[in-house]
Design a protein around this motif. Sequence first.
Motif, PDB file in Angstrom:
ATOM      1  N   VAL B 100       1.038  -1.370  -0.078  1.00 21.30           N
ATOM      2  CA  VAL B 100       0.097   0.029   0.034  1.00 21.30           C
ATOM      3  C   VAL B 100       0.774   1.181  -0.172  1.00 21.30           C
ATOM      4  N   THR B 101       0.522   2.497  -0.592  1.00 22.99           N
ATOM      5  CA  THR B 101       1.061   3.733  -0.552  1.00 22.99           C
ATOM      6  C   THR B 101       0.279   4.670   0.148  1.00 22.99           C
ATOM      7  N   LEU B 102       0.796   5.232   0.931  1.00 20.42           N
ATOM      8  CA  LEU B 102       0.020   6.584   1.747  1.00 20.42           C
ATOM      9  C   LEU B 102       0.875   7.782   1.039  1.00 20.42           C
ATOM     10  N   GLU B 103       0.118   8.538   0.789  1.00 21.23           N
ATOM     11  CA  GLU B 103       0.632  10.007   0.301  1.00 21.23           C
ATOM     12  C   GLU B 103      -0.013  10.996   0.964  1.00 21.23           C
ATOM     13  N   HIS B 104       0.890  12.055   1.389  1.00 20.61           N
ATOM     14  CA  HIS B 104       0.490  13.435   1.809  1.00 20.61           C
ATOM     15  C   HIS B 104       1.054  14.234   0.858  1.00 20.61           C
ATOM     16  N   VAL B 105       0.664  15.572   1.086  1.00 20.96           N
ATOM     17  CA  VAL B 105       1.135  16.708   0.136  1.00 20.96           C
ATOM     18  C   VAL B 105       2.637  16.901   0.345  1.00 20.96           C
ATOM     19  N   ALA B 106       3.417  17.199  -0.782  1.00 24.19           N
ATOM     20  CA  ALA B 106       4.817  17.460  -0.548  1.00 24.19           C
ATOM     21  C   ALA B 106       5.399  18.638   0.334  1.00 24.19           C
ATOM     22  N   TYR B 111       1.065  23.993   3.696  1.00 27.05           N
ATOM     23  CA  TYR B 111       0.967  25.079   4.650  1.00 27.05           C
ATOM     24  C   TYR B 111       1.329  24.638   6.128  1.00 27.05           C
ATOM     25  N   ASP B 112       0.870  23.555   6.191  1.00 26.53           N
ATOM     26  CA  ASP B 112       0.989  22.713   7.683  1.00 26.53           C
ATOM     27  C   ASP B 112       1.063  21.508   7.342  1.00 26.53           C
ATOM     28  N   ARG B 113       1.885  20.722   7.809  1.00 25.88           N
ATOM     29  CA  ARG B 113       1.761  18.951   7.728  1.00 25.88           C
ATOM     30  C   ARG B 113       1.560  18.382   9.059  1.00 25.88           C
ATOM     31  N   LEU B 150       7.409  12.125   8.161  1.00 23.64           N
ATOM     32  CA  LEU B 150       7.426  13.536   7.450  1.00 23.64           C
ATOM     33  C   LEU B 150       8.702  13.728   6.708  1.00 23.64           C
ATOM     34  N   GLU B 151       9.858  13.079   7.102  1.00 27.30           N
ATOM     35  CA  GLU B 151      11.049  13.645   6.555  1.00 27.30           C
ATOM     36  C   GLU B 151      11.345  12.763   5.322  1.00 27.30           C
ATOM     37  N   LYS B 152      10.595  11.730   4.883  1.00 31.01           N
ATOM     38  CA  LYS B 152      10.744  11.006   3.682  1.00 31.01           C
ATOM     39  C   LYS B 152       9.975  11.376   2.486  1.00 31.01           C
ATOM     40  N   SER B 153      10.092  10.743   1.400  1.00 34.50           N
ATOM     41  CA  SER B 153       9.455  11.034   0.261  1.00 34.50           C
ATOM     42  C   SER B 153       7.748  11.184   0.490  1.00 34.50           C
ATOM     43  N   HIS B 180       0.166  13.968  12.824  1.00 33.46           N
ATOM     44  CA  HIS B 180       1.444  14.749  13.395  1.00 33.46           C
ATOM     45  C   HIS B 180       1.422  16.024  13.935  1.00 33.46           C
ATOM     46  N   GLY B 181       0.396  15.866  14.646  1.00 39.24           N
ATOM     47  CA  GLY B 181       0.203  17.085  15.853  1.00 39.24           C
ATOM     48  C   GLY B 181      -1.370  18.022  15.840  1.00 39.24           C
TER      49      GLY B 181
END
Lengths: 208, 208, 208
Positions: B100-106, B111-113, B150-153, B180-181
Amino acid sequence: DDIMVYAREIVQKEIEKHAADGLGRVDYALATSGGMVVKHSDPYMAGRGVNWFLKGRGVHPNADEMLKPSFGEPGKCFALKGSSGFVQIKLRGAIVPEAVTLEHVAKSVAYDRSTAPKDCRVSGWLQNRDLHTADDEEKMLLLTEFTYDLEKSNAQTFNVLDNTASGLVDTVRLDFTSNHGSPTLTCIYRLRVHGYEPDPSSMTAMQP
Amino acid sequence: DDIMVYAREIVQKEIEKHAADGLGRVDYALATSGGMVVKHSDPYMAGRGVNWFLKGRGVHPNADEMLKPSFGEPGKCFALKGSSGFVQIKLRGAIVPEAVTLEHVAKSVAYDRSTAPKDCRVSGWLQNRDLHTADDEEKMLLLTEFTYDLEKSNAQTFNVLDNTASGLVDTVRLDFTSNHGSPTLTCIYRLRVHGYEPDPSSMTAMQP
Amino acid sequence: DDIMVYAREIVQKEIEKHAADGLGRVDYALATSGGMVVKHSDPYMAGRGVNWFLKGRGVHPNADEMLKPSFGEPGKCFALKGSSGFVQIKLRGAIVPEAVTLEHVAKSVAYDRSTAPKDCRVSGWLQNRDLHTADDEEKMLLLTEFTYDLEKSNAQTFNVLDNTASGLVDTVRLDFTSNHGSPTLTCIYRLRVHGYEPDPSSMTAMQP
Ligand SMILES: [K+]
Ligand SMILES: [K+]
Ligand SMILES: [K+]
């Protein structure tokens, strides 16, 4: 071998930047983030746009096209009447502006680039103050003046003048006084506004 | 010269992969292929989403956003309330899951991760059996557990545990137990499910 | 060091081409530019498409999907019934055609590529003459014949035969006489038409 490892790194870094909205830089005018066009000069009327004035709408339905990615497609723009005009944009929030990027369609896929804006001026101000004052116009800051160059990359970034003094803005206005030749219309593919959000503590200090 | 020919090959291969949905890997959860969100925890209510419960709809209109590409745009996600929750997805068909691949915005355009999911668990099962049984829950397979970093691709792929034994699934469920917060909401930009369709002959053998 | 500077240039040029609609070549069939499907063989009926004939519509609502970018997503295509058929397209305007590009979904993300067209013929003619004649069919020009190859790049460009004599066209027709194995349907992801607009002075000379 070392060279190839390094070459692959360059490639992956550049593709990552490309995948990150082309520039890898935060855009506070982006439509999906809350940016919106709030005012503009006369739109170029074609097709279903013709009834726009009759409906008494203040903002043309195509206006937000300029706050969205174009993905290399001609036509994904907001078309304004004539060779000069303006667009006023409410940002996602208040930021200290650092740069703006004006983008037109890429040369290699364009039918005609005479509709690109040429001489431009971008101003900004803070609309949503805690205490509204009547002299908003006087608070307007000149952010940058530039000429969009058809020979350079299609997304051109211009730094804000005198950055440290520029203060907070939540609204920007692009005025274009010429385009690249079309007497009929000027197309704005995308305008981005870069900068940073002040942290809450500094915000307190800055507000009365 | 040889080096340059080789460099160009690397570039073209990497761009091809990028153009092929970023990963060059088949996604059985993709919305345009028939994947759909069938169940989820409380959505984050904003704007027109507020009337969602009143209309008695089981699935939020924005839910399928997480089964579509995001193209580097912040905001193209499905937002769930709080820092834990779940989403259940019906796949395009029955597959043997491999990853499975989970993707967040780059990072570079975000603006805020703090709204990115953190600790996750993905399960899967076969819903559409020829003979339905009442003990679906017992057939649920744990596919993988992982922490989104958060530090990876921004698109992170996790292999399915104990692949050979995992069997067929047509439904997967993502449970996130932390983010993440952000105390308010968690955004899921995209979840992909990779694997392979068993060939018809083996299918026959596997079904009663 | 010199090598790396040059490598970076290659990368940036290739990404620029990729960002410019994948090919960096003007497409006169693009939907956002005014291109449109005006006629086609029986569409493949699925879901809400089933009522299409009942409504007496001449062109299926999904038809223009083949005149838009697919962005690496399976399913972004126009599906026609069977393994042979045709699509007729009105271009943005009259051009001297130079090449056509037929695109299917990339191998690495496809579920099934048996629906790709195989043996194809593209013709063109000028529909909007000042003086309409009844023998439009006789004016039809064969632009190119080709076989779409599943082993090559997913966007395949074919030059127009006997270019200098081909004259002006504003309408093209793709006939496919076979596909890559599906007895049920053929999917057209995208057809592009490349060429150039004659300049106004030559236009005058060419028209009566
Ligand atoms: K745009
Ligand atoms: K998405
Ligand atoms: K398409």
